[in-house]
Design a protein around this motif. Structure first.
Motif, PDB file in Angstrom:
ATOM      1  N   THR A  15      -5.662   8.419  -1.765  1.00 45.36           N
ATOM      2  CA  THR A  15      -6.130   7.415  -0.798  1.00 45.36           C
ATOM      3  C   THR A  15      -7.380   6.714  -1.305  1.00 45.36           C
ATOM      4  N   ARG A  55      -0.462   8.999  -5.742  1.00 39.41           N
ATOM      5  CA  ARG A  55      -0.354  10.433  -5.424  1.00 39.41           C
ATOM      6  C   ARG A  55       0.229  11.200  -6.598  1.00 39.41           C
ATOM      7  N   ALA A 106       0.809  -1.224   0.000  1.00 40.10           N
ATOM      8  CA  ALA A 106       0.000   0.000   0.000  1.00 40.10           C
ATOM      9  C   ALA A 106       0.842   1.275   0.000  1.00 40.10           C
ATOM     10  N   ALA A 107       1.959   1.273   0.729  1.00 37.13           N
ATOM     11  CA  ALA A 107       2.771   2.489   0.805  1.00 37.13           C
ATOM     12  C   ALA A 107       3.265   2.896  -0.585  1.00 37.13           C
ATOM     13  N   GLN A 131      -7.649   2.666  -1.880  1.00 32.79           N
ATOM     14  CA  GLN A 131      -8.706   1.854  -1.252  1.00 32.79           C
ATOM     15  C   GLN A 131      -9.537   1.146  -2.321  1.00 32.79           C
ATOM     16  N   LEU A 176       0.418   3.981  -2.803  1.00 33.65           N
ATOM     17  CA  LEU A 176      -0.079   5.310  -2.447  1.00 33.65           C
ATOM     18  C   LEU A 176       0.810   6.401  -3.050  1.00 33.65           C
ATOM     19  N   GLN A 177       2.110   6.199  -2.999  1.00 35.27           N
ATOM     20  CA  GLN A 177       3.018   7.168  -3.610  1.00 35.27           C
ATOM     21  C   GLN A 177       2.795   7.242  -5.115  1.00 35.27           C
ATOM     22  N   PHE A 225      -7.672  -1.928  -3.618  1.00 32.92           N
ATOM     23  CA  PHE A 225      -7.696  -3.129  -2.784  1.00 32.92           C
ATOM     24  C   PHE A 225      -9.089  -3.736  -2.703  1.00 32.92           C
TER      25      PHE A 225
END
Lengths: 187, 316
Positions: A57, A48, A40-41, A61, A44-45, A64
């Motif tokens: 975010t 972004r 996820a990290a 979500q 997310l980057q 997933f």
């Protein structure tokens, strides 16, 4: 001497992704948490830089949630779910951009402030991100997948369901445009 | 001084993208070692790639944590009977919110007349994912992640309380207990008063009587591990072996004999009632009736007498 291209990020537990995916397909909430903690990290980057801080975010979500829906169809002979996950995020960002409502809100945000620029980001990074945001989503996606995430053109083509030649073309144009914006070069 | 544009400069990008291999790659490498323009192009491409990597922002741990909680909650709600089609979770969520609002309104009216709406007082850890609703005379609590401490009111009019966790159901009546769920599994059950029955698919129901702590095999009880998430929790940890209700008759008789006063304790009464419930849910009606008859003999004035009488009168 040629500078070697950055290799894909090492993932210590990639060979365990297949078993995790099989458990998710059976409804194992813990396995979903494991997969999330694993990727996820980075996702997310990636998100972004594709769509901005505010929507990243939601994208992750949604990705997933789609993993849960598609887990039964995951090819367990593929040990690492990393390319598959990035492909899902890329598809969702494309769908996200097609939404008229979000597009309008994004235009308003562009008018009021830089899309990806909280004030705490160093100047150099904000400049590069601002220039990156001016590329089309398609070019931005292949550029980040290639240069930052280290995927090969063949992997990117599979993720995005486009020909390899299209990947190379987009990469070329993305680099040229970014260099013009960021460095001021005119190739 | 201007640098002449080399006609082979495009090969720098091709080499970087893996389009040049074998002899073509070797040829370009040979050329680039002597060509300033191509060498400059290689450096520029490398610097751009490095800048893109370095421009990645630090990980937003708070956002990651929030997304994780929301994700697991949504998937848990979907797993517990909501529709399988992706869009209906909105309907389920809206229905749950509306249900809670109606329950809250009904609770306020109930409280204004001096009645308790909920049978259980619940204390949740700050990041716990849980919900509660009353349906068909049962107070249904769902815990997806985190720690809940429940104190169930011992009242004849109180609802039966059932706590649903990702890997089973914990039935309770007149009990104070704490449950920890983490990563989709029940990690600990601490029973401070009364008794509970923990039912899991494919496993024998477990009866846990106070004071007891249950953890899954391979885990060590940590009753104080999440002290930052709870307030003033002073449970003491002793762990008698959990036992199934169907094999517990001799154990319950031993507990009664061990009572210092010779009178059955509230925990004994709870245990007897929960045993009836467990037998009925296993489909063992005859044994459940025998257990109900035993309950009525042992607790003629038991606060669940009315309900147990009704169970005995149910047809086969």
């Amino acid at each position: 001497m040629i500078a070697p291209k950055r290799k894909p990020r090492a993932h210590t537990a990639a060979n365990e992704d297949a078993s995790v995916m099989a458990k998710i397909a059976k409804g194992d909430l813990g396995a979903l948490g494991i997969l999330y903690d694993r990727y996820a990290a980075a996702l997310l980057q990636f998100a972004r830089r594709l769509v901005g801080v505010q929507d990243a975010t939601d994208i992750v979500q949604s990705a997933f949630l789609r993993v849960v829906a598609l887990a039964h169809a995951y090819d367990t002979s593929v040990p690492s779910a990393r390319p598959w996950l990035y492909g899902i995020v890329a598809r969702i960002t494309r769908e996200h951009r097609r939404s008229v409502r979000r597009w309008g809100a994004a235009m308003l945000r562009l008018a009021s402030q830089p899309a990806t620029a909280p004030t705490t980001i160093p100047e150099s990074r904000r400049d590069l991100d601002s220039c990156l945001a001016k590329l089309s989503l398609a070019k931005r996606t292949v550029l980040l997948l290639s240069e930052v995430e280290g995927f090969t053109a063949e992997e990117i083509a599979t993720m995005l369901s486009i020909p390899v030649g299209t990947v190379w073309t987009r990469l070329h144009h993305a680099r040229r445009e970014l260099r013009q914006l960021y460095v001021g070069e005119d190739s | 001084m201007s640098v002449r544009v080399c006609r082979r400069r495009w090969e720098a990008e091709a080499a970087r993208d893996g389009r040049l291999t074998g002899a073509a790659l070797a040829s370009f490498l040979q050329h680039a070692s002597q060509c300033k323009d191509c060498a400059r192009e290689q450096r520029a491409l490398e610097e751009l790639g490095t800048a893109l990597v370095r421009a990645n922002a630090p990980t937003d741990e708070l956002a990651l944590r929030r997304v994780r909680e929301q994700l697991l909650e949504r998937v848990a709600v979907r797993s517990y009977g909501a529709s399988a089609t992706p869009r209906r979770w909105w309907v389920a969520a809206a229905a749950a919110v509306l249900g809670l609002v109606l329950v809250a309104i009904a609770g306020k009216l109930y409280l204004s007349r001096g009645h308790v709406a909920y049978a259980a007082d619940i204390t949740a850890s700050p990041k716990a994912l849980w919900s509660r609703q009353i349906a068909k005379g049962t107070e249904q609590v769902t815990l997806s992640d985190g720690v809940l401490t429940l104190a169930v009111h011992r009242s004849a009019n109180a609802h039966r309380v059932s706590l649903r966790v990702p890997d089973g159901v914990i039935d309770d009546m007149g009990t104070v207990f704490r449950v920890t769920v983490r990563d989709g599994h029940t990690r600990e059950i601490v029973v401070r008063e009364g008794a509970v029955v923990f039912r899991r698919p494919g496993a024998q129901p477990l009866v846990l009587s106070s004071p007891s702590v249950w953890v899954p095999p391979g885990e060590v009880p940590h009753p104080q591990a999440e002290s930052k998430d709870r307030a003033n929790d002073d449970v003491t940890v002793t762990a008698p072996a959990p036992r199934s209700p169907s094999a517990s008759h001799s154990a319950s008789a031993q507990r009664r004999r061990a009572s210092t006063t010779g009178n059955a304790s509230p925990a004994d009464e709870d245990f007897a009632y929960l045993r009836i419930v467990a037998l009925r849910r296993e489909g063992r009606s005859d044994e459940a009736r025998l257990a109900a008859a035993e309950y009525l003999r042992s607790f003629p004035n038991g606060f669940r007498r009315t309900e147990v009488l009704a169970l005995m009168r149910e047809p086969h």
